[in-house]
Design a protein around this motif. Sequence first.
Motif, PDB file in Angstrom:
ATOM      1  N   TRP A  29       6.533   2.798   8.746  1.00  0.00           N
ATOM      2  CA  TRP A  29       6.842   3.001   7.322  1.00  0.00           C
ATOM      3  C   TRP A  29       7.755   1.911   6.767  1.00  0.00           C
ATOM      4  CZ3 TRP A  29       3.473   5.495   4.862  1.00  0.00           C
ATOM      5  CH2 TRP A  29       2.803   6.560   5.439  1.00  0.00           C
ATOM      6  N   PHE A  32       6.248  -1.528   5.594  1.00  0.00           N
ATOM      7  CA  PHE A  32       5.755  -1.731   4.231  1.00  0.00           C
ATOM      8  C   PHE A  32       6.826  -2.312   3.305  1.00  0.00           C
ATOM      9  CE2 PHE A  32       2.655   1.435   5.783  1.00  0.00           C
ATOM     10  CZ  PHE A  32       1.503   0.702   5.565  1.00  0.00           C
ATOM     11  N   VAL A 144      -2.402  -0.046   3.620  1.00  0.00           N
ATOM     12  CA  VAL A 144      -2.217   1.368   3.955  1.00  0.00           C
ATOM     13  C   VAL A 144      -3.560   1.983   4.346  1.00  0.00           C
ATOM     14  CG1 VAL A 144      -1.528   3.633   3.057  1.00  0.00           C
ATOM     15  CG2 VAL A 144      -0.188   1.608   2.468  1.00  0.00           C
ATOM     16  N   ASP A 148      -4.878   3.677   7.883  1.00  0.00           N
ATOM     17  CA  ASP A 148      -5.606   4.936   7.962  1.00  0.00           C
ATOM     18  C   ASP A 148      -6.920   4.753   8.730  1.00  0.00           C
ATOM     19  OD1 ASP A 148      -5.687   7.785   7.147  1.00  0.00           O
ATOM     20  OD2 ASP A 148      -7.544   7.135   6.172  1.00  0.00           O
TER      21      ASP A 148
END
Length: 178
Positions: A29, A32, A144, A148
């Motif tokens: 996280w 980013f 992102v 995924d």
Amino acid sequence: MTDLYRATERLMGMQDADWRRHANPWSVWTRFSCLPLIVLAIYSREWIGWWCAPLILLAMTWTWINPRAFPPPVDFGSWASRGTLGERIFLARDQYEVPAHHVRAANVLTTLAALGVLPLIYGLIFLNPWATALGLVATILPKVWFVDRMVWVHADITKTLSGDPLPDPTLPHERTPT
């Protein structure tokens, strides 16, 4: 695209221990934050002139340190951890049977992120906040989505479900490259 993915991994100097640490959700996280910090440092030349250079260096240093900054997670079952494990599988796709639809999707998402760099560069050159913001969003959102997709790659290859506890990040047995 294959060479781009591996070149990026080599540039970052990622070893097995680094990948385990990068699988920590805090690492994923906070990763980013890297591009926005670099962009802010470059944009700050408007306000602080050449004093922005140490900020750029600091942001780039954070980009290199980030995957190594956190301890390996106790459980590798989170979305972020599985995204990192899936990326490892994807990077070694000559050793794993990664379905073509995943490779195609990864290439499309990487191309979209690369295209997002165009307005970002324009915005940074001409100090245009709207182009800069558009470029950041157009670069980060596909990344992102890429993470995924890597979660999906991990699930397909390991036959595990996202969210299930995963105390051992061991990758599936590799096949011999052909």
